[in-house]
Write an enzyme that holds these catalytic residues in place. Structure first.
Site, PDB file in Angstrom:
ATOM      1  N   ASP A 189      11.692   9.267 -21.702  1.00 28.59           N
ATOM      2  CA  ASP A 189      10.894   9.521 -22.899  1.00 28.59           C
ATOM      3  C   ASP A 189      11.284   8.422 -23.883  1.00 28.59           C
ATOM      4  O   ASP A 189      12.356   8.473 -24.493  1.00 28.59           O
ATOM      5  CB  ASP A 189      11.184  10.905 -23.488  1.00 28.59           C
ATOM      6  CG  ASP A 189      10.247  11.256 -24.637  1.00 28.59           C
ATOM      7  OD1 ASP A 189       9.902  10.348 -25.412  1.00 28.59           O
ATOM      8  OD2 ASP A 189       9.863  12.426 -24.770  1.00 28.59           O
ATOM      9  N   HIS A 190      10.430   7.412 -24.011  1.00 24.04           N
ATOM     10  CA  HIS A 190      10.843   6.209 -24.732  1.00 24.04           C
ATOM     11  C   HIS A 190      11.120   6.470 -26.206  1.00 24.04           C
ATOM     12  O   HIS A 190      11.815   5.686 -26.856  1.00 24.04           O
ATOM     13  CB  HIS A 190       9.805   5.086 -24.570  1.00 24.04           C
ATOM     14  CG  HIS A 190       8.528   5.311 -25.315  1.00 24.04           C
ATOM     15  ND1 HIS A 190       7.464   5.970 -24.768  1.00 24.04           N
ATOM     16  CD2 HIS A 190       8.156   4.951 -26.567  1.00 24.04           C
ATOM     17  CE1 HIS A 190       6.478   6.008 -25.653  1.00 24.04           C
ATOM     18  NE2 HIS A 190       6.868   5.397 -26.748  1.00 24.04           N
ATOM     19  N   LYS A 241       6.400   9.547 -18.084  1.00 24.72           N
ATOM     20  CA  LYS A 241       5.620  10.716 -18.471  1.00 24.72           C
ATOM     21  C   LYS A 241       4.135  10.334 -18.402  1.00 24.72           C
ATOM     22  O   LYS A 241       3.805   9.151 -18.433  1.00 24.72           O
ATOM     23  CB  LYS A 241       6.033  11.212 -19.857  1.00 24.72           C
ATOM     24  CG  LYS A 241       5.634  10.280 -21.016  1.00 24.72           C
ATOM     25  CD  LYS A 241       4.380  10.747 -21.708  1.00 24.72           C
ATOM     26  CE  LYS A 241       4.006   9.903 -22.881  1.00 24.72           C
ATOM     27  NZ  LYS A 241       2.713  10.211 -23.462  1.00 24.72           N
ATOM     28  N   GLU A 257      -1.235   8.319 -34.934  1.00 20.91           N
ATOM     29  CA  GLU A 257      -1.755   7.046 -34.461  1.00 20.91           C
ATOM     30  C   GLU A 257      -3.087   6.770 -35.154  1.00 20.91           C
ATOM     31  O   GLU A 257      -3.919   7.671 -35.297  1.00 20.91           O
ATOM     32  CB  GLU A 257      -1.959   7.069 -32.951  1.00 20.91           C
ATOM     33  CG  GLU A 257      -0.679   7.268 -32.155  1.00 20.91           C
ATOM     34  CD  GLU A 257      -0.935   7.333 -30.665  1.00 20.91           C
ATOM     35  OE1 GLU A 257      -0.627   6.352 -29.980  1.00 20.91           O
ATOM     36  OE2 GLU A 257      -1.466   8.352 -30.190  1.00 20.91           O
ATOM     37  N   LYS A 313      14.307   4.882 -29.459  1.00 25.39           N
ATOM     38  CA  LYS A 313      14.091   4.260 -30.762  1.00 25.39           C
ATOM     39  C   LYS A 313      15.385   4.277 -31.569  1.00 25.39           C
ATOM     40  O   LYS A 313      16.106   5.279 -31.587  1.00 25.39           O
ATOM     41  CB  LYS A 313      12.976   4.996 -31.518  1.00 25.39           C
ATOM     42  CG  LYS A 313      11.588   4.797 -30.905  1.00 25.39           C
ATOM     43  CD  LYS A 313      10.523   5.513 -31.704  1.00 25.39           C
ATOM     44  CE  LYS A 313       9.144   5.296 -31.105  1.00 25.39           C
ATOM     45  NZ  LYS A 313       8.695   3.899 -31.238  1.00 25.39           N
ATOM     46  N   LYS A 317      -4.818  11.239 -32.810  1.00 26.39           N
ATOM     47  CA  LYS A 317      -5.446   9.925 -32.722  1.00 26.39           C
ATOM     48  C   LYS A 317      -6.370   9.738 -33.925  1.00 26.39           C
ATOM     49  O   LYS A 317      -6.878  10.691 -34.499  1.00 26.39           O
ATOM     50  CB  LYS A 317      -6.275   9.818 -31.440  1.00 26.39           C
ATOM     51  CG  LYS A 317      -5.479   9.892 -30.145  1.00 26.39           C
ATOM     52  CD  LYS A 317      -4.831   8.572 -29.829  1.00 26.39           C
ATOM     53  CE  LYS A 317      -4.244   8.560 -28.421  1.00 26.39           C
ATOM     54  NZ  LYS A 317      -3.537   7.286 -28.147  1.00 26.39           N
ATOM     55  N   HIS A 362       7.363  14.013 -26.451  1.00 24.67           N
ATOM     56  CA  HIS A 362       7.950  13.287 -27.576  1.00 24.67           C
ATOM     57  C   HIS A 362       8.350  14.216 -28.730  1.00 24.67           C
ATOM     58  O   HIS A 362       9.483  14.175 -29.222  1.00 24.67           O
ATOM     59  CB  HIS A 362       6.965  12.243 -28.100  1.00 24.67           C
ATOM     60  CG  HIS A 362       6.585  11.205 -27.110  1.00 24.67           C
ATOM     61  ND1 HIS A 362       7.446  10.735 -26.147  1.00 24.67           N
ATOM     62  CD2 HIS A 362       5.425  10.509 -26.921  1.00 24.67           C
ATOM     63  CE1 HIS A 362       6.851   9.811 -25.423  1.00 24.67           C
ATOM     64  NE2 HIS A 362       5.629   9.667 -25.868  1.00 24.67           N
ATOM     65  N   ASP A 379       0.889  -1.162   0.000  1.00 23.44           N
ATOM     66  CA  ASP A 379       0.000   0.000   0.000  1.00 23.44           C
ATOM     67  C   ASP A 379       0.931   1.216   0.000  1.00 23.44           C
ATOM     68  O   ASP A 379       1.663   1.451   0.958  1.00 23.44           O
ATOM     69  CB  ASP A 379      -0.888  -0.016   1.238  1.00 23.44           C
ATOM     70  CG  ASP A 379      -1.862   1.166   1.280  1.00 23.44           C
ATOM     71  OD1 ASP A 379      -1.603   2.189   0.604  1.00 23.44           O
ATOM     72  OD2 ASP A 379      -2.880   1.084   2.001  1.00 23.44           O
ATOM     73  N   LEU A 380       0.895   1.972  -1.087  1.00 24.66           N
ATOM     74  CA  LEU A 380       1.878   3.044  -1.257  1.00 24.66           C
ATOM     75  C   LEU A 380       1.708   4.181  -0.256  1.00 24.66           C
ATOM     76  O   LEU A 380       2.564   5.063  -0.197  1.00 24.66           O
ATOM     77  CB  LEU A 380       1.809   3.589  -2.685  1.00 24.66           C
ATOM     78  CG  LEU A 380       2.108   2.570  -3.793  1.00 24.66           C
ATOM     79  CD1 LEU A 380       2.121   3.238  -5.155  1.00 24.66           C
ATOM     80  CD2 LEU A 380       3.435   1.860  -3.534  1.00 24.66           C
ATOM     81  N   ASP A 427       0.095  14.993 -24.103  1.00 23.94           N
ATOM     82  CA  ASP A 427       0.442  13.585 -24.245  1.00 23.94           C
ATOM     83  C   ASP A 427       1.600  13.368 -25.209  1.00 23.94           C
ATOM     84  O   ASP A 427       2.421  12.465 -25.007  1.00 23.94           O
ATOM     85  CB  ASP A 427      -0.790  12.806 -24.729  1.00 23.94           C
ATOM     86  CG  ASP A 427      -0.589  11.295 -24.674  1.00 23.94           C
ATOM     87  OD1 ASP A 427      -0.032  10.812 -23.673  1.00 23.94           O
ATOM     88  OD2 ASP A 427      -0.993  10.608 -25.619  1.00 23.94           O
TER      89      ASP A 427
END
Length: 485
Positions: free
Chosen positions: A171-172, A142, A210, A176, A334, A234, A86-87, A229
């Protein structure tokens, strides 16, 4: 090197969809350091065996080539453990400390795959129980904050517990392979650097598109929107990689210093320039890749009449010597026509055309997803005309597919970032001043939208966004890559 890798939010979507599959691939490729343990932390009442069985079922949803066999999972799962926490309870952090102390690993990486609003309290609890010593690193996912003030508060708390070297803001997109090759392309080759400036480049376009909608994340997405987002993190990180000056070395802070200079050089927005240079949209019902798609406000958990944007296109400029006058166009959304992430560098046409036909120009396309590679578009004569003094030129492409060029054990974005976190390599992680400067730049857009909430432009699902996005680029005499003849 022995390590313990702890995932807060161990049963969340991010952990089982991205992080655990990435770790499995690192293990499969033989890149995961030896003598490691992976600990999932969550509130669910499970033990090690129960969590392993649950995770095994989740991993079967991965692409077939990435699914573990029975034998592979049996060996990989020996690394995986589970701890119910429990955080909000200090005693549970003490149990975590005792679990880690039982082996006293060389490196402890704590990955906060939770809602960002929990970051400050988790970090304070980690500090209170002594889990902030110099062998501990914390990874922050993020979106880091909702605006500049909330980001600054999160960073203030994190800095009160961990040093900047210990706090890794991920930041993935920076992991890449194509983004990594931006550095090699620019600073490892003499070919492009002399042309990488206003005298030779007409415009640069960054598209993060996307085809999917918001799915089951309607409530989260409605509080976030496309600007927060995708653009704030990004897209701006990609822009800094494209536009930065050569760093003095490959040292992490030398690179991040140059990226910060780009962010500080971005021309600031005000209410007038937001209205002129930023387009926001929201998708309506349409057809995506042959399938009917509902509109955003019909999506699950999206409130009726929502004014949240699912599309953003903007024009910006970098006010420095190298880039003065070159427009940068950033676009994300999107339910667009296809899934595509790419950077297009459009070079200027030759100053004096001597061949018949349109005076076309070269372009460099940096493909991030679904393909991973580089495409350099040149002009050449077909050699099929007879009797003509000069033949019209036609575009030809030099195509580099990184997956084919480097077919052995290509490392995915999250796999690379996790391995770097374990090794303490900071080059791909975002420093707090970078992150706050990005918020500082987008905040006038958020403020202008808040004052004019009805400025959304509708677009049909399966298209490339509102027509106003095309007009934004056409105003300068250019077009988005897919619109060019």
């Amino acid at each position: 090197m022995s390590f313990d890798l702890v995932f807060f939010g161990g049963t969340g979507d991010l952990t089982w969809r991205k992080l655990m599959p990435a770790l499995f691939q690192a293990w499969r490729h033989g890149k995961l350091p030896a003598h490691g343990r992976i600990l999932a932390v969550a509130r669910d009442d499970r033990d090690d065996a129960g969590y392993r069985a649950w995770l095994k079922d989740r991993l079967q949803e991965a692409e077939s080539a990435k699914r573990p066999s029975e034998e592979e999972f049996a060996r990989f799962s020996e690394l995986i453990h589970y701890l119910r926490m429990d955080l909000s309870q200090p005693t549970d952090y003490q149990r975590l400390k005792e679990w880690l102390a039982a082996r006293n690993a060389d490196t402890v990486v704590i990955y906060l795959a939770t809602s960002p609003h929990l970051f400050p309290s988790i970090c304070e609890q980690l500090g209170a129980c002594g889990l902030n010593h110099d062998r501990v690193r914390v990874v922050l996912e993020k979106p880091l904050g909702h605006d500049l003030a909330s980001a600054q508060e999160i960073n203030r708390v994190v800095r009160s517990v961990f040093s900047e070297q210990q706090a890794l803001r991920i930041d993935h997109y920076l992991g890449k392979p194509s983004v990594q090759n931006l550095m090699a392309l620019r600073f490892g080759n003499v070919l492009f650097e002399p042309l990488w400036r206003r005298e030779s480049i007409a415009n640069i376009q960054i598209t993060l598109a996307e085809s999917i909608g918001v799915g089951t994340r309607g409530d989260f997405y409605d509080r976030t929107g496309a600007l927060r987002d995708m653009i704030q993190n990004h897209a701006l990180q990609l822009l800094t990689m494209i536009a930065m000056e050569p760093p003095s070395s490959a040292n992490a802070d030398a690179i991040r210093d140059e990226k910060l200079k780009v962010l500080r050089s971005l021309k600031p927005f005000d209410a007038i320039s937001v209205a002129r240079d930023v387009v926001r949209g929201q998708y309506r019902a349409g057809n995506v890749e042959g399938h009917a798609a509902v509109g955003y406000i019909e999506e699950n958990k999206v409130p009726p009449g929502s004014h949240t944007e699912t599309f953003v296109a903007l024009r910006c400029e970098i006010q420095n010597w190298r880039w003065a006058g070159v427009p940068f166009y950033l676009r994300t959304g999107k339910r667009l026509a296809q899934r595509q992430a790419e950077i297009v560098v459009n070079f200027k046409a030759t100053p004096h055309p001597i061949f018949p036909g349109p005076n076309a120009a070269n372009k460099l396309v940096i493909k991030l997803q679904p393909e991973d590679g580089l495409e350099l578009q040149l002009l050449a004569a077909k050699g099929t005309s007879s009797g003509a003094e000069h033949e019209a030129l036609s575009p030809v492409s030099l195509d580099l597919d990184f997956d084919k060029a480097f077919p052995t054990n290509r490392v995915g974005a999250y796999e690379r970032m996790l391995l770097d976190a374990l090794a303490g390599r900071l080059n791909l992680f975002v420093r707090s001043d970078e992150q706050e400067q990005a918020w500082r730049w987008v905040e006038p857009i958020l403020e202008a939208w808040s004052a004019q909430p009805n400025g959304l432009r509708p677009y049909a699902a399966g298209t490339w966004g509102p027509p106003a996005a095309s007009a934004l680029v056409a105003r300068d005499g250019f077009a988005w890559a897919e619109e060019e003849c």
